[in-house]
Design a protein around this motif. Structure first.
Motif, mmCIF file in Angstrom:
data_model
loop_
_atom_site.group_PDB
_atom_site.id
_atom_site.type_symbol
_atom_site.label_atom_id
_atom_site.label_comp_id
_atom_site.label_asym_id
_atom_site.label_seq_id
_atom_site.Cartn_x
_atom_site.Cartn_y
_atom_site.Cartn_z
ATOM 1 N N GLY A 1 0.760 13.317 24.129
ATOM 2 C CA GLY A 1 1.118 13.682 22.761
ATOM 3 C C GLY A 1 1.385 12.414 21.969
ATOM 4 O O GLY A 1 1.396 11.316 22.521
ATOM 5 N N ALA A 2 1.593 12.562 20.666
ATOM 6 C CA ALA A 2 1.840 11.372 19.847
ATOM 7 C C ALA A 2 2.120 11.760 18.407
ATOM 8 O O ALA A 2 1.796 12.869 17.967
ATOM 9 C CB ALA A 2 0.627 10.445 19.875
ATOM 10 N N SER A 3 2.701 10.812 17.677
ATOM 11 C CA SER A 3 2.796 10.914 16.222
ATOM 12 C C SER A 3 1.541 10.266 15.667
ATOM 13 O O SER A 3 1.197 9.151 16.048
ATOM 14 C CB SER A 3 4.022 10.163 15.701
ATOM 15 N N VAL A 4 0.857 10.994 14.782
ATOM 16 C CA VAL A 4 -0.392 10.506 14.220
ATOM 17 C C VAL A 4 -0.288 10.504 12.703
ATOM 18 O O VAL A 4 0.252 11.439 12.109
ATOM 19 C CB VAL A 4 -1.584 11.386 14.662
ATOM 20 N N ARG A 5 -0.810 9.459 12.082
ATOM 21 C CA ARG A 5 -0.877 9.368 10.623
ATOM 22 C C ARG A 5 -2.314 9.045 10.235
ATOM 23 O O ARG A 5 -2.936 8.153 10.813
ATOM 24 C CB ARG A 5 0.058 8.291 10.088
ATOM 25 N N VAL B 1 -11.641 6.115 7.128
ATOM 26 C CA VAL B 1 -10.348 6.750 7.402
ATOM 27 C C VAL B 1 -9.559 5.828 8.311
ATOM 28 O O VAL B 1 -10.096 5.299 9.293
ATOM 29 C CB VAL B 1 -10.538 8.122 8.097
ATOM 30 N N ILE B 2 -8.287 5.639 7.999
ATOM 31 C CA ILE B 2 -7.396 4.852 8.852
ATOM 32 C C ILE B 2 -6.529 5.827 9.631
ATOM 33 O O ILE B 2 -5.872 6.696 9.041
ATOM 34 C CB ILE B 2 -6.530 3.886 8.026
ATOM 35 N N VAL B 3 -6.547 5.693 10.966
ATOM 36 C CA VAL B 3 -5.770 6.559 11.843
ATOM 37 C C VAL B 3 -4.782 5.689 12.607
ATOM 38 O O VAL B 3 -5.167 4.677 13.199
ATOM 39 C CB VAL B 3 -6.674 7.320 12.835
ATOM 40 N N GLN B 4 -3.527 6.114 12.592
ATOM 41 C CA GLN B 4 -2.487 5.419 13.339
ATOM 42 C C GLN B 4 -1.949 6.369 14.401
ATOM 43 O O GLN B 4 -1.515 7.477 14.089
ATOM 44 C CB GLN B 4 -1.355 4.975 12.421
ATOM 45 N N VAL B 5 -1.999 5.943 15.669
ATOM 46 C CA VAL B 5 -1.400 6.680 16.777
ATOM 47 C C VAL B 5 -0.356 5.763 17.378
ATOM 48 O O VAL B 5 -0.697 4.728 17.973
ATOM 49 C CB VAL B 5 -2.453 7.082 17.835
ATOM 50 N N GLY B 6 0.916 6.120 17.178
ATOM 51 C CA GLY B 6 1.990 5.213 17.593
ATOM 52 C C GLY B 6 1.881 3.929 16.803
ATOM 53 O O GLY B 6 1.883 3.944 15.580
ATOM 54 N N LYS B 7 1.711 2.795 17.507
ATOM 55 C CA LYS B 7 1.583 1.501 16.829
ATOM 56 C C LYS B 7 0.143 1.020 16.738
ATOM 57 O O LYS B 7 -0.123 -0.061 16.233
ATOM 58 C CB LYS B 7 2.433 0.454 17.561
ATOM 59 N N VAL C 1 1.136 14.105 11.547
ATOM 60 C CA VAL C 1 1.198 15.229 12.477
ATOM 61 C C VAL C 1 1.819 14.781 13.790
ATOM 62 O O VAL C 1 1.695 13.628 14.191
ATOM 63 C CB VAL C 1 -0.198 15.841 12.746
ATOM 64 N N GLU C 2 2.484 15.725 14.444
ATOM 65 C CA GLU C 2 2.978 15.539 15.804
ATOM 66 C C GLU C 2 2.020 16.310 16.702
ATOM 67 O O GLU C 2 1.902 17.523 16.587
ATOM 68 C CB GLU C 2 4.409 16.080 15.954
ATOM 69 N N VAL C 3 1.337 15.598 17.571
ATOM 70 C CA VAL C 3 0.330 16.196 18.436
ATOM 71 C C VAL C 3 0.945 16.485 19.798
ATOM 72 O O VAL C 3 1.616 15.625 20.379
ATOM 73 C CB VAL C 3 -0.890 15.258 18.583
ATOM 74 N N ARG C 4 0.696 17.702 20.287
ATOM 75 C CA ARG C 4 1.223 18.113 21.589
ATOM 76 C C ARG C 4 0.534 17.370 22.737
ATOM 77 O O ARG C 4 -0.635 16.992 22.629
ATOM 78 C CB ARG C 4 1.016 19.616 21.792
#
Length: 186
Positions: A169-173, A145-151, A128-131
């Protein structure tokens, strides 16, 4: 802001007014007395009505048990742990009938006019792309759960809510076998 972790086992249960179960309030933001959004996990022990919350939009997802049937205006919605969360108006009369014994449910509530949000069930991976300015949360159910925000990576333990603000904001996986993902924005 870093991730805030709230393990379910560390939150005391509060009995429902109607005696149908207990709720564990994981977070009420910004304060428990005057919240814009609230996240909780409920143990539903018997059939009965849900509490009314005038001026509140609710999301409900089944976490465990065979599920529940929520009824609004005579229309039933059967929910299991495989179904997407159901969004509804907290002011509407809502009856709850357990499908086959007790169930565990997840609630996200937002006061109208204060925030917007969405809640999705994650099975596998989610990108997801978070605003900017959003607050995000993930609830790990039975598996980490593994969460990645940026690096940056964080692992959320089972039965734990993790949340944080993302000012820029950020790219989240997310990678999860069973989880719930939320975004709340003003």
């Amino acid at each position: 802001m870093s991730w805030q972790m709230i393990p379910l086992e560390e939150v005391a249960p509060t009995p429902w007014r109607n005696g149908g179960g207990v709720t564990r309030e994981l977070i009420a933001w910004p304060t428990p007395q005057d919240w814009d959004w609230r996240i909780s996990v409920a143990e539903i022990e018997k059939n009965g009505p849900f509490s009314h919350f005038d001026g509140v939009q609710r999301w409900f997802a089944v976490l465990g048990g065979a599920g529940a049937r929520l009824t609004f205006n005579g229309q039933a919605h059967a929910l299991t742990a495989q179904d997407p969360p159901l969004r509804f108006d907290g002011a509407k009369a809502c009856g709850c009938e357990l499908i086959d014994g007790p169930a565990e449910g997840f609630n996200l509530m937002l006061k109208h006019g204060h925030s917007r949000a969405h809640l999705v069930r994650v099975r596998g991976a989610l990108n997801v792309e978070v605003r900017a300015g959003a607050r995000v949360a993930v609830y790990a159910w039975d598996e980490p759960v593994i969460v990645q925000v940026g690096k940056d990576f964080v692992t959320v333990a089972p039965h734990t809510l993790a949340w944080r603000a993302l000012a820029d904001g950020a790219s989240v996986r997310l990678e999860a076998s069973t989880a719930l993902w939320m975004e709340m924005v003003r």
